[in-house]
Design an enzyme around this catalytic site. Structure first.
Site, PDB file in Angstrom:
ATOM      1  N   ARG A   1       0.595  -1.350   0.169  1.00  0.00           N
ATOM      2  CA  ARG A   1       0.384   0.595  -0.206  1.00  0.00           C
ATOM      3  C   ARG A   1       0.690   0.817   0.179  1.00  0.00           C
ATOM      4  NH1 ARG A   1      -4.837  -1.485  -0.068  1.00  0.00           N
ATOM      5  NH2 ARG A   1      -4.831  -3.929   1.369  1.00  0.00           N
ATOM      6  N   ASP A   2       0.551   2.170  -0.960  1.00  0.00           N
ATOM      7  CA  ASP A   2       1.298   3.289  -0.989  1.00  0.00           C
ATOM      8  C   ASP A   2       0.891   4.407   0.188  1.00  0.00           C
ATOM      9  OD1 ASP A   2       2.062   5.217  -3.526  1.00  0.00           O
ATOM     10  OD2 ASP A   2       1.782   5.994  -1.561  1.00  0.00           O
ATOM     11  N   ILE A   3       2.055   4.482   1.065  1.00  0.00           N
ATOM     12  CA  ILE A   3       1.824   5.678   2.578  1.00  0.00           C
ATOM     13  C   ILE A   3       0.894   7.176   2.130  1.00  0.00           C
ATOM     14  CG2 ILE A   3       3.919   7.006   1.857  1.00  0.00           C
ATOM     15  CD1 ILE A   3       5.024   5.606   4.588  1.00  0.00           C
TER      16      ILE A   3
ATOM     17  N   GLU B   1       9.179   9.871  -8.670  1.00  0.00           N
ATOM     18  CA  GLU B   1      10.161  10.685  -7.235  1.00  0.00           C
ATOM     19  C   GLU B   1      10.645   9.232  -6.377  1.00  0.00           C
ATOM     20  OE1 GLU B   1       6.975  11.609  -5.097  1.00  0.00           O
ATOM     21  OE2 GLU B   1       6.398  14.015  -5.621  1.00  0.00           O
ATOM     22  N   VAL B   2      10.200   7.870  -6.873  1.00  0.00           N
ATOM     23  CA  VAL B   2      11.206   6.562  -6.475  1.00  0.00           C
ATOM     24  C   VAL B   2      11.912   6.183  -7.396  1.00  0.00           C
ATOM     25  CG1 VAL B   2      10.821   4.678  -5.345  1.00  0.00           C
ATOM     26  CG2 VAL B   2       9.815   6.860  -4.728  1.00  0.00           C
TER      27      VAL B   2
ATOM     28  N   HIS C   1       8.010   1.096 -10.860  1.00  0.00           N
ATOM     29  CA  HIS C   1       6.680   0.219  -9.656  1.00  0.00           C
ATOM     30  C   HIS C   1       5.223   1.350 -10.507  1.00  0.00           C
ATOM     31  CE1 HIS C   1       7.749   5.167  -8.653  1.00  0.00           C
ATOM     32  NE2 HIS C   1       6.313   4.679  -8.111  1.00  0.00           N
TER      33      HIS C   1
HETATM   34  P1  5GP Z   1       6.161   8.245  -7.947  1.00  0.00           P
HETATM   35  O1  5GP Z   1       5.524   9.423  -7.860  1.00  0.00           O
HETATM   36  O2  5GP Z   1       7.153   7.320  -7.858  1.00  0.00           O
HETATM   37  O3  5GP Z   1       5.147   7.490  -9.626  1.00  0.00           O
HETATM   38  O4  5GP Z   1       5.413   7.255  -6.904  1.00  0.00           O
HETATM   39  C1  5GP Z   1       6.234   6.998  -5.813  1.00  0.00           C
HETATM   40  C2  5GP Z   1       4.836   6.854  -4.614  1.00  0.00           C
HETATM   41  O5  5GP Z   1       5.810   5.944  -3.945  1.00  0.00           O
HETATM   42  C3  5GP Z   1       4.222   7.771  -3.695  1.00  0.00           C
HETATM   43  O6  5GP Z   1       2.362   7.621  -4.628  1.00  0.00           O
HETATM   44  C4  5GP Z   1       4.423   7.285  -2.697  1.00  0.00           C
HETATM   45  O7  5GP Z   1       3.664   7.827  -1.938  1.00  0.00           O
HETATM   46  C5  5GP Z   1       5.215   6.668  -2.785  1.00  0.00           C
HETATM   47  N1  5GP Z   1       6.078   6.148  -1.381  1.00  0.00           N
HETATM   48  C6  5GP Z   1       7.375   7.489  -1.254  1.00  0.00           C
HETATM   49  N2  5GP Z   1       7.483   6.879  -0.019  1.00  0.00           N
HETATM   50  C7  5GP Z   1       6.727   5.533   0.783  1.00  0.00           C
HETATM   51  C8  5GP Z   1       7.829   5.194   1.566  1.00  0.00           C
HETATM   52  O8  5GP Z   1       8.404   4.601   2.007  1.00  0.00           O
HETATM   53  N3  5GP Z   1       5.819   3.664   1.378  1.00  0.00           N
HETATM   54  C9  5GP Z   1       5.091   3.903   0.894  1.00  0.00           C
HETATM   55  N4  5GP Z   1       4.715   2.909   1.156  1.00  0.00           N
HETATM   56  N5  5GP Z   1       5.199   4.416  -0.175  1.00  0.00           N
HETATM   57  C10 5GP Z   1       6.032   5.209   0.088  1.00  0.00           C
END
Ligand code: 5GP
Ligand code: ZN
Length: 112
Positions: free
Chosen positions: A29-31, A93-94, A98
């Site tokens: 689950r997304d945080i 962001e990550v 994903h």
């Molecule tokens: P992006 O913007 O890279 O597509 O999405 C990264 C997602 O990772 C974001 O929706 C963010 O809320 C989620 N996220 C970031 N750090 C964490 C974490 O430590 N744990 C979880 N479960 N989700 C995270």
């Protein structure tokens, strides 16, 4: 990769709320959920972005897994959205590939 947040989850160094796991993928689950259901599905192997995804079998497997998790979560019939953000202007962001699985509410289009 030792400094990658999602690789740390795969290694068990950080424990997210896991909803599905097998040899190839982890889903949790997304945080900071953007919908009642917001799950991230990742390959266990470190792949930085969609641009780096070479393995077509894995690509298909990731998509099928998203659909299976949508069914498990009870949103397959009502509907859901899956999103891959790639690089800066894509909103990534990550930097570990994903797929976002979002559902449980109507989705607007176009995405912001
Ligand atoms: P992006 O913007 O890279 O597509 O999405 C990264 C997602 O990772 C974001 O929706 C963010 O809320 C989620 N996220 C970031 N750090 C964490 C974490 O430590 N744990 C979880 N479960 N989700 C995270
Ligand atoms: Zn990684």
């Amino acid at each position: 990769m030792t400094d990658c947040l999602f690789c740390k989850m795969v290694a068990g160094e950080i424990q997210p709320d896991i909803v599905y796991e097998d040899e190839q993928v982890l889903a949790f689950r997304d945080i900071n959920p953007k919908a009642p259901t917001h799950i991230l599905v990742i390959p266990k192997q470190h792949i930085a972005t969609l641009n780096d995804l070479q393995d077509k079998e894995l690509a298909g497997y990731l998509l099928q897994t998203v659909a299976q998790i949508a069914a498990i979560e009870g949103i397959a019939e009502t509907g859901y959205r899956t999103v891959i953000n790639c690089n800066n202007e894509g909103g990534q962001e990550v930097y570990h590939l994903h797929l976002h699985l979002l559902g449980g509410r109507p989705m607007a289009w176009p995405a912001g």
